[in-house]
Write a protein that holds these residues in place. Structure first.
Motif, mmCIF file in Angstrom:
data_model
loop_
_atom_site.group_PDB
_atom_site.id
_atom_site.type_symbol
_atom_site.label_atom_id
_atom_site.label_comp_id
_atom_site.label_asym_id
_atom_site.label_seq_id
_atom_site.Cartn_x
_atom_site.Cartn_y
_atom_site.Cartn_z
ATOM 1 N N THR A 72 0.817 -1.237 0.000
ATOM 2 C CA THR A 72 0.000 0.000 0.000
ATOM 3 C C THR A 72 0.840 1.272 0.000
ATOM 4 O OG1 THR A 72 -0.326 0.375 2.403
ATOM 5 C CG2 THR A 72 -1.813 -1.190 1.317
ATOM 6 N N VAL A 73 2.140 1.161 0.089
ATOM 7 C CA VAL A 73 3.008 2.340 0.171
ATOM 8 C C VAL A 73 2.889 3.221 -1.076
ATOM 9 C CG1 VAL A 73 5.412 3.144 0.286
ATOM 10 C CG2 VAL A 73 4.636 1.297 1.779
ATOM 11 N N VAL A 79 -0.830 10.129 -2.598
ATOM 12 C CA VAL A 79 -1.701 11.148 -2.002
ATOM 13 C C VAL A 79 -0.932 12.028 -1.028
ATOM 14 C CG1 VAL A 79 -3.726 11.506 -0.524
ATOM 15 C CG2 VAL A 79 -3.793 9.812 -2.361
ATOM 16 N N ALA A 80 0.025 11.459 -0.319
ATOM 17 C CA ALA A 80 0.833 12.255 0.609
ATOM 18 C C ALA A 80 1.539 13.394 -0.116
ATOM 19 C CB ALA A 80 1.859 11.368 1.311
ATOM 20 N N SER A 95 -2.713 -1.941 7.255
ATOM 21 C CA SER A 95 -1.344 -1.891 6.735
ATOM 22 C C SER A 95 -0.711 -0.519 6.919
ATOM 23 C CB SER A 95 -1.320 -2.274 5.259
ATOM 24 O OG SER A 95 -2.282 -1.529 4.536
ATOM 25 N N PHE A 96 -1.517 0.540 6.914
ATOM 26 C CA PHE A 96 -0.966 1.884 7.099
ATOM 27 C C PHE A 96 -0.301 2.010 8.459
ATOM 28 C CE2 PHE A 96 -1.472 6.265 8.689
ATOM 29 C CZ PHE A 96 -0.713 6.942 7.745
ATOM 30 N N LYS A 105 12.176 2.528 5.749
ATOM 31 C CA LYS A 105 12.396 3.756 4.978
ATOM 32 C C LYS A 105 11.164 4.065 4.127
ATOM 33 C CE LYS A 105 17.452 3.435 4.738
ATOM 34 N NZ LYS A 105 18.641 3.393 3.840
ATOM 35 N N LEU A 106 10.114 4.532 4.776
ATOM 36 C CA LEU A 106 8.926 4.941 4.047
ATOM 37 C C LEU A 106 9.203 6.236 3.281
ATOM 38 C CD1 LEU A 106 6.102 4.368 6.702
ATOM 39 C CD2 LEU A 106 6.331 3.177 4.507
ATOM 40 N N PRO A 107 8.633 6.403 2.084
ATOM 41 C CA PRO A 107 8.849 7.636 1.321
ATOM 42 C C PRO A 107 8.033 8.805 1.863
ATOM 43 C CG PRO A 107 7.373 6.178 0.125
ATOM 44 C CD PRO A 107 7.877 5.405 1.306
#
Length: 321
Positions: A72-73, A79-80, A95-96, A105-107
């Motif tokens: 889901t990333v 949208v982020a 999952s969020f 390391k989330l973007p």
């Protein structure tokens, strides 16, 4: 002097349309809701159902855009990084909150780059097995494991709610049950029906028909009390376990979205939850409608993030399995 006034008046007239546009009520253009999953699942179903009511109440088309991938990333990141003008939202699930701990390391920064708008629906989980397994209760799982039988459980993928619930089951029973991750619930369910895996935590809406037809056996509902949607099935709590597992869905927006738009969208979602078409579809699907304020959803996200972080830490789960 008169010439100067005329020039100022002309400038004011020229600015009027742009000022009117800047102050025009929201929404003034179509709205996009990103679903970070493939079409056809519970999240997609909930979003499309609610979107139909939102389009009616907000007076603008509400378009669904499926952007699956990377747990889901990809969809959430899209949208982020979108303009905070009320044109883009994203429906997230468990999952969020899991990704806040699991993905190093989330973007995006889930707590800074996005803001909660509204919680929408919740699907209870059932722990199910196939008829040929010989499992009907939690006691049967313990008995087979002690007898030396190799047991396994399927999940929607590493770090999903089904995975973490399986780890809670292992920890509370003190058993070694092999985790078999799949890329989504559908292929996992197919192998469960075929007897390739011993058991699985899954969404009641997708499992209900298989349980009622006898193609699957419900070991127990992962709920604190008997489920409204499956009152004849005992809970895992009744069998001595403390596992509450579900799949929920809620709406997020870019962090800089103005409060007025957040509040309007929240009110529109809450109103959608009361509409007969949504109430009936949710009930038939075994989905519990949820509502509340943006702050209540923010508190819920914080609680879920902390809960999953503890499970991930205790089980030593990584994004790679």
């Amino acid at each position: 002097m008169q010439r100067r006034y005329l020039i100022q008046a002309a400038a004011a007239v020229a600015l009027a349309p742009s000022m009117a546009r800047a102050q025009s009520p929201w929404p003034s253009k179509p709205i996009r809701i990103v679903v970070p999953f493939t079409p056809g699942g519970t999240t997609d179903f909930v979003t499309r159902l609610v979107a139909t009511e939102l389009a009616r109440s907000l007076g603008q088309p509400v378009m669904i855009e499926n952007k699956p991938g990377a747990g889901t990333v990809i969809g959430v990141d899209n949208v982020a990084k979108s303009a905070p003008d009320g044109s883009s939202f994203v429906t997230v699930a468990n999952s969020f909150t899991v990704n806040q701990t699991l993905v190093k390391k989330l973007p995006y920064d889930g707590l800074k780059d996005l803001r909660p708008v509204a919680l929408m629906g919740l699907s209870e989980h059932v722990l199910a097995t196939h008829p040929g397994s010989g499992l009907k209760t939690v006691a049967d799982i313990v008995a087979q494991a002690k007898a030396g039988k190799k047991l396994s459980y399927a999940s929607f993928g590493n770090g999903t709610s089904a995975h973490l619930s399986g780890e809670m089951l292992k920890a509370q029973l003190g058993l070694d049950i092999v985790h078999v991750p799949y890329k989504g619930q559908s292929p996992a369910l197919a192998d469960l029906l075929g007897g390739q895996v011993s058991m699985m935590f899954g969404n009641w809406p997708e499992f209900r028909n298989h349980v009622q037809s006898g193609k699957l056996v419900a070991i127990g509902m992962a709920t604190a009390q008997r489920s409204t949607y499956a009152p004849d099935i005992s809970t895992l709590a009744e069998q001595g376990l403390k596992i509450e597992s579900n799949s929920w869905n809620g709406l997020l927006a870019p962090a800089a979205l103005p409060d007025a738009i957040v509040q309007r969208m929240n009110a529109a979602v809450n109103e959608a939850m009361k509409q007969p078409a949504v109430v009936e579809a949710f009930h038939k699907g075994g989905i519990a409608a949820r509502s509340g304020t943006p702050q209540q959803f923010a508190d819920f996200i914080a609680s879920e993030t902390a809960r999953y972080a503890e499970v991930i830490r205790r089980a030593g789960i990584s994004a790679d399995g």
